[in-house]
Design an enzyme around this catalytic site. Sequence first.
Site, PDB file in Angstrom:
ATOM      1  N   HIS A  24       0.858  -1.195   0.000  1.00 25.23           N
ATOM      2  CA  HIS A  24       0.000   0.000   0.000  1.00 25.23           C
ATOM      3  C   HIS A  24       0.883   1.231   0.000  1.00 25.23           C
ATOM      4  O   HIS A  24       1.946   1.253   0.616  1.00 25.23           O
ATOM      5  CB  HIS A  24      -0.900   0.020   1.244  1.00 25.23           C
ATOM      6  N   ASP A  29      -8.013  -5.020  -0.290  1.00 27.34           N
ATOM      7  CA  ASP A  29      -8.485  -5.889  -1.384  1.00 27.34           C
ATOM      8  C   ASP A  29      -8.155  -7.362  -1.179  1.00 27.34           C
ATOM      9  O   ASP A  29      -8.626  -8.206  -1.943  1.00 27.34           O
ATOM     10  CB  ASP A  29      -7.862  -5.408  -2.707  1.00 27.34           C
TER      11      ASP A  29
HETATM   12  C1  SDX Z   1      -6.107   0.241  -3.073  1.00 25.02           C
HETATM   13  O1  SDX Z   1      -4.197   4.667  -2.032  1.00 25.02           O
HETATM   14  C2  SDX Z   1      -5.191   4.101  -1.478  1.00 25.02           C
HETATM   15  O2  SDX Z   1      -5.630   4.495  -0.389  1.00 25.02           O
HETATM   16  C3  SDX Z   1      -5.793   2.933  -2.242  1.00 25.02           C
HETATM   17  C4  SDX Z   1      -6.849   2.097  -1.520  1.00 25.02           C
HETATM   18  C5  SDX Z   1      -8.117   2.904  -1.286  1.00 25.02           C
HETATM   19  O3  SDX Z   1      -8.840   2.557  -0.339  1.00 25.02           O
HETATM   20  O4  SDX Z   1      -8.430   3.792  -2.112  1.00 25.02           O
HETATM   21  O5  SDX Z   1      -6.345   1.645  -0.282  1.00 25.02           O
HETATM   22  C6  SDX Z   1      -7.265   0.889  -2.365  1.00 25.02           C
HETATM   23  O6  SDX Z   1      -5.843   0.588  -4.203  1.00 25.02           O
HETATM   24  C7  SDX Z   1      -5.271  -0.766  -2.345  1.00 25.02           C
HETATM   25  C8  SDX Z   1      -4.046  -1.272  -3.172  1.00 25.02           C
HETATM   26  C9  SDX Z   1      -4.534  -2.352  -4.132  1.00 25.02           C
HETATM   27  N1  SDX Z   1      -3.466  -2.739  -5.088  1.00 25.02           N
HETATM   28  C10 SDX Z   1      -2.836  -3.933  -4.984  1.00 25.02           C
HETATM   29  O7  SDX Z   1      -3.053  -4.764  -4.112  1.00 25.02           O
HETATM   30  C11 SDX Z   1      -1.839  -4.210  -6.120  1.00 25.02           C
HETATM   31  C12 SDX Z   1      -0.554  -4.815  -5.536  1.00 25.02           C
HETATM   32  N2  SDX Z   1       0.131  -3.775  -4.785  1.00 25.02           N
HETATM   33  C13 SDX Z   1       1.122  -2.978  -5.472  1.00 25.02           C
HETATM   34  O8  SDX Z   1       1.020  -2.872  -6.829  1.00 25.02           O
HETATM   35  C14 SDX Z   1       1.621  -1.774  -4.674  1.00 25.02           C
HETATM   36  O9  SDX Z   1       1.872  -2.207  -3.420  1.00 25.02           O
HETATM   37  C15 SDX Z   1       0.747  -0.527  -4.653  1.00 25.02           C
HETATM   38  C16 SDX Z   1       0.368  -0.069  -6.018  1.00 25.02           C
HETATM   39  C17 SDX Z   1      -0.475  -0.761  -3.833  1.00 25.02           C
HETATM   40  C18 SDX Z   1       1.581   0.587  -3.978  1.00 25.02           C
HETATM   41  O10 SDX Z   1       2.646   0.866  -4.805  1.00 25.02           O
HETATM   42  P1  SDX Z   1       3.748   1.976  -4.428  1.00 25.02           P
HETATM   43  O11 SDX Z   1       3.395   2.670  -3.171  1.00 25.02           O
HETATM   44  O12 SDX Z   1       3.996   2.785  -5.647  1.00 25.02           O
HETATM   45  O13 SDX Z   1       4.983   1.101  -4.066  1.00 25.02           O
HETATM   46  P2  SDX Z   1       6.051   0.576  -5.124  1.00 25.02           P
HETATM   47  O14 SDX Z   1       5.338   0.012  -6.330  1.00 25.02           O
HETATM   48  O15 SDX Z   1       7.074   1.635  -5.315  1.00 25.02           O
HETATM   49  O16 SDX Z   1       6.678  -0.665  -4.316  1.00 25.02           O
HETATM   50  C19 SDX Z   1       7.749  -0.475  -3.372  1.00 25.02           C
HETATM   51  C20 SDX Z   1       8.530  -1.791  -3.429  1.00 25.02           C
HETATM   52  C21 SDX Z   1       8.974  -2.157  -4.856  1.00 25.02           C
HETATM   53  O17 SDX Z   1      10.124  -2.991  -4.727  1.00 25.02           O
HETATM   54  P3  SDX Z   1      11.631  -2.272  -4.927  1.00 25.02           P
HETATM   55  O18 SDX Z   1      11.597  -1.626  -6.276  1.00 25.02           O
HETATM   56  O19 SDX Z   1      11.762  -1.308  -3.774  1.00 25.02           O
HETATM   57  O20 SDX Z   1      12.584  -3.450  -4.832  1.00 25.02           O
HETATM   58  O21 SDX Z   1       7.678  -2.865  -3.008  1.00 25.02           O
HETATM   59  C22 SDX Z   1       7.490  -3.784  -4.078  1.00 25.02           C
HETATM   60  C23 SDX Z   1       7.853  -3.032  -5.355  1.00 25.02           C
HETATM   61  O22 SDX Z   1       8.301  -3.943  -6.366  1.00 25.02           O
HETATM   62  N3  SDX Z   1       6.072  -4.156  -4.079  1.00 25.02           N
HETATM   63  C24 SDX Z   1       5.604  -5.382  -4.303  1.00 25.02           C
HETATM   64  C25 SDX Z   1       4.208  -5.300  -4.135  1.00 25.02           C
HETATM   65  N4  SDX Z   1       3.870  -4.042  -3.819  1.00 25.02           N
HETATM   66  C26 SDX Z   1       5.033  -3.331  -3.788  1.00 25.02           C
HETATM   67  N5  SDX Z   1       6.229  -6.544  -4.636  1.00 25.02           N
HETATM   68  C27 SDX Z   1       5.430  -7.641  -4.812  1.00 25.02           C
HETATM   69  N6  SDX Z   1       4.085  -7.628  -4.641  1.00 25.02           N
HETATM   70  C28 SDX Z   1       3.441  -6.479  -4.320  1.00 25.02           C
HETATM   71  N7  SDX Z   1       2.128  -6.463  -4.174  1.00 25.02           N
END
Ligand code: SDX
Length: 428
Positions: free
Chosen positions: A307, A364
Amino acid sequence: MSKTATLEIDGNRYEFPIIEGTENELGIDIKALRGVTNGVTTIDPGYKNTGSCESAITFLDGEKGILRYRGYSIEELAEKADFLEVAYLLIFGELPTAVQLEKFDKDIKEESHVDEDMKKILDGFPKSAHPMGVLSSLTSALIAFNPGSVDVDSEEEMYNAIVKILAKFPVLAAWTMRKRKSLPLDYGDSSLGYVENLHKMMFARPNKTYEPNKLVYDALDKLLILHADHEQNCSTSTVRIVGSSHAGLFASLSAGISALWGPLHGGANQAVIEMLEAIKADGGDTAKYINKAKDKNDPFRLMGFGHRVYKNFDPRAKIIKKSAEEVLGDLGIEDPVLDIAKGLSSVALEDEYFVQRKLYPNVDFYSGIIYRALGIPTEMFTVMFALGRLPGWIAQWREMRLRKEPIGRPRQIYIGENHRTFKTVSER
Ligand code: SDX
């Protein structure tokens, strides 16, 4: 003593006020930045460090896993309130009195018809169309049948537009689901409460007696409350920026629905179930999928994990996980994907990759398991998220308009070609 921030650029020092919120959050107010520095701006892709507004609607603390709507904790509201009360609270700032709630409910019921010609627009979609695309289109199409909902400046005009969309949106959502199942389009029953009526519109069958089910209503009510607002997330920021051009509430919501559709945002609840089903089909090999999620060369992500703000457990995920176990138990449903979800979560929460990046289950991760138990098709999961988020989007849009916020127009740093003169084809 007010706090200030000092910036030094090329030996010149600039002071900017720091504003402090009611929960002691600090924000550097850079409204004057470009002017006093002769054009310097900031850059922050994804707005990870940038606040777009001051808001009094929702407070969340990602480190402590706190979420409050207008000061009330999500735990209390999920336990003690119903969805219509929470909608009123988010939009107008206070829990409604019995008289206020009765009028709100009555005003919404008055508007719960949808122009018959809207069905012609729905008929234009193939049954295979994703419900979020249909719903976004129908929400925008509503404008044509409610022109008075566009140019709203007074609180009364805004109120009228708000009750219209609160009334008609559940009808459109139910129609979207029924269309895919070739079922007659239903208007439900205005003697029922908001959530009960939504459920009846979705599930009533012409050849069967509709059976009310309080367990199902309570589970749905709680899920909608948990999704109702979440400060400046992607879709809410979309609603605010579209609304800032005065495009109107329905157009702003239509844009917000499209933003929510994405699998990184609200679309994740559908993606989670599809992921869990894939793991189940693959023999339940959770370790394989954990490794895929950690592999930088693999585009696979653990959907429902991580998140932007929560670097601790998403408080909603905790409540939904408990509710999933209760609902499945009460309905006598054994769903193997719940066990796979719990297994996946416990492995990930012990794994250095997820621990180091503070990746926890989000809203989710478990919600789809309940939607499935309630008989909601997977492709409708994000529509359920939108139904929950509707009052939050409305509240944020109304706050932005009442505060007369300026049109949203971010700056950029240009990294393209410097000036060059045109060459004719023969010169190229
Ligand atoms: C919602 O914003 C809100 O409030 C949203 C929400 C709401 O109520 O409106 O809460 C609802 O959208 C919840 C999120 C739902 N999405 C997912 O579950 C999709 C999977 N999650 C990711 O795609 C990710 O965690 C996000 C999009 C939710 C957040 O992404 P960020 O904050 O941009 O973080 P990032 O992509 O920069 O990740 C940081 C690190 C990275 O690794 P490094 O490059 O540092 O090595 O964490 C890793 C990412 O690769 N990472 C994950 C991951 N989420 C982040 N690795 C594997 N699986 C994951 N799910």
